[in-house]
Design an enzyme around this catalytic site. Structure first.
Site, PDB file in Angstrom:
ATOM      1  N   LYS A  15      74.402 -30.743 -72.437  1.00 55.36           N
ATOM      2  CA  LYS A  15      74.817 -29.908 -71.308  1.00 55.36           C
ATOM      3  C   LYS A  15      76.308 -30.058 -71.052  1.00 55.36           C
ATOM      4  CE  LYS A  15      74.423 -27.168 -67.826  1.00 55.36           C
ATOM      5  NZ  LYS A  15      74.419 -25.753 -68.235  1.00 55.36           N
ATOM      6  N   LYS A  45      74.873 -17.130 -76.718  1.00 51.63           N
ATOM      7  CA  LYS A  45      73.613 -17.475 -76.061  1.00 51.63           C
ATOM      8  C   LYS A  45      72.446 -17.317 -77.033  1.00 51.63           C
ATOM      9  CE  LYS A  45      74.839 -18.792 -73.282  1.00 51.63           C
ATOM     10  NZ  LYS A  45      75.799 -19.237 -72.280  1.00 51.63           N
ATOM     11  N   ASN A  59      70.405 -27.398 -46.300  1.00 44.88           N
ATOM     12  CA  ASN A  59      70.705 -26.774 -47.583  1.00 44.88           C
ATOM     13  C   ASN A  59      71.255 -25.401 -47.258  1.00 44.88           C
ATOM     14  OD1 ASN A  59      70.690 -25.795 -50.191  1.00 44.88           O
ATOM     15  ND2 ASN A  59      68.484 -25.403 -50.205  1.00 44.88           N
ATOM     16  N   GLY A  60      72.475 -25.104 -47.692  1.00 45.39           N
ATOM     17  CA  GLY A  60      73.068 -23.807 -47.386  1.00 45.39           C
ATOM     18  C   GLY A  60      74.543 -23.964 -47.070  1.00 45.39           C
ATOM     19  N   TRP A 111      73.818 -31.610 -53.476  1.00 47.49           N
ATOM     20  CA  TRP A 111      74.675 -30.992 -54.483  1.00 47.49           C
ATOM     21  C   TRP A 111      75.848 -30.460 -53.689  1.00 47.49           C
ATOM     22  CZ3 TRP A 111      75.112 -30.754 -59.613  1.00 47.49           C
ATOM     23  CH2 TRP A 111      75.972 -29.809 -60.171  1.00 47.49           C
ATOM     24  N   CYS A 140      70.562 -27.908 -52.545  1.00 47.02           N
ATOM     25  CA  CYS A 140      70.232 -29.305 -52.281  1.00 47.02           C
ATOM     26  C   CYS A 140      68.718 -29.372 -52.112  1.00 47.02           C
ATOM     27  CB  CYS A 140      70.879 -29.773 -50.985  1.00 47.02           C
ATOM     28  SG  CYS A 140      72.662 -29.540 -50.969  1.00 47.02           S
ATOM     29  N   HIS A 181      87.157  -3.748 -89.739  1.00 42.04           N
ATOM     30  CA  HIS A 181      88.087  -4.656 -90.418  1.00 42.04           C
ATOM     31  C   HIS A 181      87.357  -5.789 -91.143  1.00 42.04           C
ATOM     32  CE1 HIS A 181      91.529  -2.599 -88.777  1.00 42.04           C
ATOM     33  NE2 HIS A 181      90.957  -2.636 -87.578  1.00 42.04           N
ATOM     34  N   GLU A 227      79.738 -13.813 -75.522  1.00 44.82           N
ATOM     35  CA  GLU A 227      78.783 -14.598 -74.730  1.00 44.82           C
ATOM     36  C   GLU A 227      77.339 -14.291 -75.169  1.00 44.82           C
ATOM     37  OE1 GLU A 227      78.396 -16.958 -72.754  1.00 44.82           O
ATOM     38  OE2 GLU A 227      76.720 -16.553 -71.419  1.00 44.82           O
ATOM     39  N   GLU A 282      72.501 -20.142 -79.587  1.00 38.76           N
ATOM     40  CA  GLU A 282      72.294 -21.439 -78.939  1.00 38.76           C
ATOM     41  C   GLU A 282      70.817 -21.718 -78.637  1.00 38.76           C
ATOM     42  OE1 GLU A 282      74.381 -21.584 -75.207  1.00 38.76           O
ATOM     43  OE2 GLU A 282      74.288 -23.758 -75.102  1.00 38.76           O
ATOM     44  N   ARG A 341      67.550 -30.213 -58.027  1.00 34.95           N
ATOM     45  CA  ARG A 341      68.261 -29.312 -57.128  1.00 34.95           C
ATOM     46  C   ARG A 341      69.633 -29.865 -56.725  1.00 34.95           C
ATOM     47  NH1 ARG A 341      64.973 -25.549 -54.489  1.00 34.95           N
ATOM     48  NH2 ARG A 341      66.587 -25.402 -52.904  1.00 34.95           N
TER      49      ARG A 341
HETATM   50  O1  M6R Z   1      80.755 -27.523 -68.328  1.00 37.58           O
HETATM   51  P1  M6R Z   1      81.579 -26.506 -69.015  1.00 37.58           P
HETATM   52  O2  M6R Z   1      81.537 -25.158 -68.374  1.00 37.58           O
HETATM   53  O3  M6R Z   1      83.013 -26.952 -69.199  1.00 37.58           O
HETATM   54  O4  M6R Z   1      80.975 -26.384 -70.475  1.00 37.58           O
HETATM   55  C1  M6R Z   1      81.617 -25.635 -71.451  1.00 37.58           C
HETATM   56  C2  M6R Z   1      80.707 -25.374 -72.630  1.00 37.58           C
HETATM   57  O5  M6R Z   1      80.326 -26.585 -73.228  1.00 37.58           O
HETATM   58  C3  M6R Z   1      79.459 -24.592 -72.253  1.00 37.58           C
HETATM   59  O6  M6R Z   1      79.770 -23.391 -71.618  1.00 37.58           O
HETATM   60  C4  M6R Z   1      78.608 -24.287 -73.488  1.00 37.58           C
HETATM   61  O7  M6R Z   1      79.276 -23.401 -74.318  1.00 37.58           O
HETATM   62  C5  M6R Z   1      77.251 -23.733 -73.048  1.00 37.58           C
HETATM   63  N1  M6R Z   1      76.192 -24.548 -73.552  1.00 37.58           N
HETATM   64  C6  M6R Z   1      77.024 -22.322 -73.476  1.00 37.58           C
HETATM   65  O8  M6R Z   1      75.804 -21.838 -73.013  1.00 37.58           O
END
Ligand code: M6R
Length: 604
Positions: free
Chosen positions: A599, A481, A97-98, A71, A2, A500, A477, A484, A27
């Site tokens: 996001k 990343k 905050n905590g 938050w 927060c 394969h 993952e 992305e 935050r």
């Molecule tokens: O908010 P969420 O965890 O449900 O989001 C899921 C995905 O959209 C999210 O993890 C996305 O793949 C990320 N941008 C990956 O870094």
């Protein structure tokens, strides 16, 4: 996480704290509030973002004020749960905050003593404890109250009974003091006060400070601390990012804290067990579950896949993982012993929510692992666990993934201990969870090496990521990343799948990142690395510290510390997050907001 801002001096306090609060919104932004003292207190709380507030507060005058942007961690997003929190008589006001770990116990005792609570938060116990000990001197009451608190705090307190001061205290939650001429500020970070003063003092854990117009004093265990005043030379944008160039890097650097926050107050070391308050009401139902569906999208889906291995290995539960967008259109075979767990940082991902609603429709027990308190997923699932990762601003999910893995590990212990998991095994896992944050910090300490590797490999346009068992989802993952944020093509595959098909693409132009810690599938991974080398492919290996032999096969090695096999993803993901970040940085990408992505994906 927060944001806190406070002011004491001779100017009107409110415009100063509100301007600062707006800069702390990154935050936390689900609700906000403030209290100004001018004889009587003026207390205001609201749901939403301070930056979207349209109220006029010109009439609110006073030279002492505290404020907070929230938050949510304990207690839903409501006006009552917004800070500041106050005592029974509304004379003492606290922003915090905590997490107060022992708040339930303290709250019960205080209720027994006649205190009346207005919110569901852990913070409110601090206000009532201070009230209990207050006899005219605020700092003395704060000191006594803090002796009873277990957990973390950055807090600021004001009182109409001792009105010329702000008392602030810190324990594992950042807090700085801004030093002006006949005025002082307190804030969670410098971005809140940088336009007002660049002179700051960093409070250390255990310190309590008293800020008055005439001066300040800082104490630790009754002794006055002599502190250095530092001058900030960052700009506002950098200050918000904690001095890092991007939120993504800041959030990766927070990954050790994410583990700490997820496990705080939830581990029972002596019993080898965990307590997850959010599952309390479904505890008995969970005993009868033998099939758990794990659903999420993107990175959250990969966390589910790691969870599936954890549950099968340690909780004797058949796990089945799927992505939300596929699962919602399937006809899964479920029965009364099936439960479905939905994993999402935002709790608002449309595909995950649709899958969850479909399961509810079928009468299946639904659970959530969510970061955002009060999100649709958190509200609609039957029960769940918050990851407490704090706001994640970068589009690429990094610390939230680590929080999800830590939560799934705790869930595994919880369900395992309900079934056949022995106390010895439970103890081994929970005590290793306690160690993990420091192991994660060790990896971050080597980030320059990872940066150098990214620099070395920046010319490549295709990468392959491989891993087996627990680290197969981590390979996925790592690849997600990288593509992305750096827009470099990357694919993740199970090590055993290379032969394969993907091997056809491996050559000197397509490096492979091989996740090969010293675990039950290490030998198999070495065989896969040899397959790559035989095709002239370059290999960056992620190996366990002390493994010297790997240097003979791989072109570059990134080491991670040894941990339990089921917990390796919490460590192996960190260098991959860093690698993606540095590749994107060296290629000059728009790291925090990659093109074409959002996001939170709230559309189908
Ligand atoms: O908010 P969420 O965890 O449900 O989001 C899921 C995905 O959209 C999210 O993890 C996305 O793949 C990320 N941008 C990956 O870094």
């Amino acid at each position: 996480m927060c944001g806190i801002v406070g002011y004491v001096g001779s100017k009107d306090a409110l415009p100063i704290v509100l301007a600062g609060l707006k800069r702390l919104e990154y935050r936390g932004y689900d609700s906000y509030g403030f209290c100004v003292l001018n004889g009587k207190p003026f207390l205001f709380k609201q749901i939403g973002k301070i930056s979207e507030n349209s109220d006029n507060f010109d009439h609110v005058k006073g030279n002492v004020a505290i404020s907070h942007t929230r938050w949510a961690t304990t207690g839903e997003v409501t006006k009552e749960n917004a800070h500041p929190h106050s005592d029974c008589k509304e004379e003492i006001f606290v922003v915090h905050n905590g997490i107060v770990e022992n708040y339930k116990e303290l709250k019960n005792n205080l209720i027994g003593e006649g205190h009346v609570f207005k919110s569901e938060t852990d913070t409110e116990v601090i206000a009532h404890l201070i009230e209990k000990y207050f006899s005219g001197n605020l700092e003395e009451a704060v000191k006594k109250a803090l002796k009873e608190i277990r957990g973390t705090y950055g807090l600021a307190v004001i009182s109409t009974g001792d009105p010329e001061k702000i008392v602030v205290a810190r324990m594992s939650s950042p807090l700085i003091i801004g030093v002006g001429v006949d005025e002082f500020l307190v804030a969670s970070d410098p971005s809140a006060i940088i336009t007002h003063t660049r002179q700051i003092i960093n409070l250390d854990d255990g310190e309590i400070a008293v800020l008055k117009k005439a001066g300040f004093s800082i104490f630790k265990e009754e002794k006055e601390s002599q502190k250095q005043i530092e001058t900030i030379d960052w700009d506002i944008e950098q200050a918000e990012k904690g001095g890092y160039d991007h939120f993504m890097l800041k959030e990766i650097m927070e990954e050790p804290n994410t583990i700490e926050d997820a496990i705080r107050g939830r581990l029972i070391l002596e019993d080898g067990n965990v307590k997850l308050g959010g599952l309390f009401q479904v505890e008995e139902k969970l005993r009868g579950i033998n099939n758990l569906l794990l659903i999420g999208c993107g990175t959250a889906h990969y966390a589910c896949a790691v969870g599936e291995y954890m549950l099968e290995d340690y909780a004797s539960i058949a796990g089945e993982t799927d992505i939300g967008s596929e699962f919602r259109y399937r006809k899964p075979i479920v029965n009364k012993n099936t439960a479905a767990i939905f994993v999402s940082q935002s709790g608002e991902t449309a595909d995950t929510l649709a899958a969850m609603r479909e399961m509810k429709e079928k009468g299946i027990l639904t659970l959530g692992i969510t970061n955002v308190v009060g999100s649709s997923q958190a509200r609609e699932t039957d029960a769940g666990v918050y990851t407490r990762s704090g706001p994640e601003i970068a589009v690429a999910s990094t610390k939230a993934f680590i929080g999800q893995l830590a939560t799934l590990a705790m869930l595994t212990v919880y369900l395992g201990r309900q079934r056949e998991m022995s106390v010895v095994t439970g103890k081994r896992i929970v005590s290793e969870l306690v160690n993990l944050p420091n192991l994660a910090r060790e990896i971050l300490g080597h980030r320059e090496e990872i940066k150098n590797i990214a620099e070395k490999y920046k010319k490549y346009r295709d990468f392959w990521f491989i891993g087996r068992k627990y680290n197969y989802p981590v390979a996925l993952e790592g690849a997600l990343k990288l593509k992305e944020v750096s827009y470099v093509h990357a694919e993740g595959t199970a090590g055993g799948e290379l032969k394969h098909g993907p091997l056809a693409l491996i050559d000197e132009n397509c490096p492979t990142i091989a996740i090969c810690p010293s675990d039950s599938v290490y030998e198999k991974m070495i065989a896969n690395i040899e397959e790559v080398k035989a095709r002239k492919g370059k290999v960056i290996a992620l190996a366990t510290e002390g493994n010297e032999e790997i240097k003979n096969i791989a072109d570059d090695v990134i080491y991670i510390p040894k941990t339990l096999e089921m917990l390796t993803p919490l460590l192996s993901a960190i260098p991959l997050h860093l690698f993606a970040y540095y590749m994107a940085a060296v290629l000059g990408r728009n790291i925090d907001k990659p093109k074409n992505l959002a996001k939170s994906v709230t559309v189908e």
